[in-house]
Structure formats: C-alpha cells, structure tokens
Design a protein around this motif. Sequence first.
Motif, PDB file in Angstrom:
ATOM      1  N   GLY A  37      -2.201  13.397  -5.633  1.00  0.00           N
ATOM      2  CA  GLY A  37      -2.323  12.699  -6.772  1.00  0.00           C
ATOM      3  C   GLY A  37      -1.724  11.395  -6.762  1.00  0.00           C
ATOM      4  N   GLN A  38      -0.086  11.597  -6.545  1.00  0.00           N
ATOM      5  CA  GLN A  38       0.639  10.439  -6.623  1.00  0.00           C
ATOM      6  C   GLN A  38       0.209   9.655  -5.361  1.00  0.00           C
ATOM      7  N   VAL A  39       0.198   9.996  -4.278  1.00  0.00           N
ATOM      8  CA  VAL A  39      -0.234   9.222  -3.007  1.00  0.00           C
ATOM      9  C   VAL A  39      -1.383   8.426  -3.319  1.00  0.00           C
ATOM     10  N   LEU A  40      -2.664   9.139  -3.947  1.00  0.00           N
ATOM     11  CA  LEU A  40      -3.802   8.392  -4.078  1.00  0.00           C
ATOM     12  C   LEU A  40      -3.477   7.343  -5.259  1.00  0.00           C
ATOM     13  N   TYR A  41      -2.791   7.715  -6.281  1.00  0.00           N
ATOM     14  CA  TYR A  41      -2.512   6.661  -7.183  1.00  0.00           C
ATOM     15  C   TYR A  41      -2.019   5.263  -6.628  1.00  0.00           C
ATOM     16  N   LEU A  42      -0.814   5.569  -5.651  1.00  0.00           N
ATOM     17  CA  LEU A  42      -0.170   4.466  -5.115  1.00  0.00           C
ATOM     18  C   LEU A  42      -1.029   3.632  -4.393  1.00  0.00           C
ATOM     19  N   ILE A  43      -1.728   4.403  -3.592  1.00  0.00           N
ATOM     20  CA  ILE A  43      -2.696   3.609  -2.991  1.00  0.00           C
ATOM     21  C   ILE A  43      -4.052   2.783  -3.677  1.00  0.00           C
ATOM     22  N   ARG A  44      -4.351   3.540  -4.710  1.00  0.00           N
ATOM     23  CA  ARG A  44      -5.162   2.645  -5.715  1.00  0.00           C
ATOM     24  C   ARG A  44      -4.475   1.483  -6.216  1.00  0.00           C
ATOM     25  N   GLN A  45      -3.427   1.553  -6.695  1.00  0.00           N
ATOM     26  CA  GLN A  45      -2.642   0.565  -7.284  1.00  0.00           C
ATOM     27  C   GLN A  45      -2.465  -0.503  -6.202  1.00  0.00           C
ATOM     28  N   SER A  46      -2.092  -0.381  -5.023  1.00  0.00           N
ATOM     29  CA  SER A  46      -2.188  -1.364  -3.835  1.00  0.00           C
ATOM     30  C   SER A  46      -3.294  -2.170  -3.681  1.00  0.00           C
ATOM     31  N   ILE A  47      -4.432  -1.352  -3.786  1.00  0.00           N
ATOM     32  CA  ILE A  47      -5.696  -1.872  -3.366  1.00  0.00           C
ATOM     33  C   ILE A  47      -5.915  -2.820  -4.570  1.00  0.00           C
ATOM     34  N   ALA A  48      -5.665  -2.405  -5.670  1.00  0.00           N
ATOM     35  CA  ALA A  48      -5.923  -3.266  -7.028  1.00  0.00           C
ATOM     36  C   ALA A  48      -5.041  -4.271  -7.179  1.00  0.00           C
ATOM     37  N   ASP A  49      -3.862  -4.445  -6.640  1.00  0.00           N
ATOM     38  CA  ASP A  49      -2.947  -5.562  -6.744  1.00  0.00           C
ATOM     39  C   ASP A  49      -3.506  -6.438  -5.464  1.00  0.00           C
ATOM     40  N   PHE A  50      -4.028  -6.021  -4.367  1.00  0.00           N
ATOM     41  CA  PHE A  50      -4.276  -7.012  -3.140  1.00  0.00           C
ATOM     42  C   PHE A  50      -5.864  -7.526  -3.712  1.00  0.00           C
ATOM     43  N   ALA A  57      -6.534  -8.061  -6.714  1.00  0.00           N
ATOM     44  CA  ALA A  57      -6.429  -9.157  -7.857  1.00  0.00           C
ATOM     45  C   ALA A  57      -5.990 -10.424  -7.029  1.00  0.00           C
ATOM     46  N   LYS A  58      -5.201 -10.492  -5.998  1.00  0.00           N
ATOM     47  CA  LYS A  58      -4.624 -11.621  -5.225  1.00  0.00           C
ATOM     48  C   LYS A  58      -5.869 -12.274  -4.465  1.00  0.00           C
ATOM     49  N   CYS A  59      -6.444 -11.282  -3.568  1.00  0.00           N
ATOM     50  CA  CYS A  59      -7.227 -11.796  -2.760  1.00  0.00           C
ATOM     51  C   CYS A  59      -8.955 -11.666  -3.092  1.00  0.00           C
ATOM     52  N   GLY A  60      -9.438 -11.073  -3.901  1.00  0.00           N
ATOM     53  CA  GLY A  60     -10.642 -10.698  -4.376  1.00  0.00           C
ATOM     54  C   GLY A  60     -11.136  -9.366  -3.962  1.00  0.00           C
ATOM     55  N   GLU A  61     -12.275  -9.070  -4.567  1.00  0.00           N
ATOM     56  CA  GLU A  61     -12.696  -7.645  -4.097  1.00  0.00           C
ATOM     57  C   GLU A  61     -13.080  -7.461  -2.569  1.00  0.00           C
ATOM     58  N   ILE A  62     -12.832  -6.093  -2.325  1.00  0.00           N
ATOM     59  CA  ILE A  62     -12.924  -5.588  -0.863  1.00  0.00           C
ATOM     60  C   ILE A  62     -14.367  -5.298  -0.731  1.00  0.00           C
TER      61      ILE A  62
END
Length: 62
Positions: free
Chosen positions: A35-48, A50-55
């Motif tokens: 769950g922690q790994v998934l949380y961190l991956i999702r946070q990384s995706i959200a940050d990306f 927010a900066k670069c637009g929706e994937i």
Amino acid sequence: MGTNGKGKHLGLRIDPETHYKLHYIAKYEGRSGNGQVLYLIRQSIADFEAKCGEIKINEASD
C-alpha cells in the motif's frame, strides 16, 4: 485499479535497509508495504501530471 479492474504485478528488488525503512514508514502511516509503494507511485504520478499535464491512457499498451 487500472482501466480494466485487473491488477498488474511489478517485481521490485530493493536492498534490506530500504525495505526495512519502507515498512517502518508504512506501518507508521497505517499502510501495508504494498500500500505504501502504491501511495508513493500515485503521488509521483500526481506530481508529474500537475507539472506536465494528464497522462492519457492508451488501451492497447501495457
């Protein structure tokens, strides 16, 4: 989970110290290690995004 509701497997090799610290933080925050790994991956995706637009999801790719 994903676009089709099925989970994907991701094998990950990490050193023992990182593994221990990951699980320590996960337990502190009330999550499993997975769950922690998934949380961190999702946070990384959200940050990306927010900066670069929706994937955009390409249904044909894995």
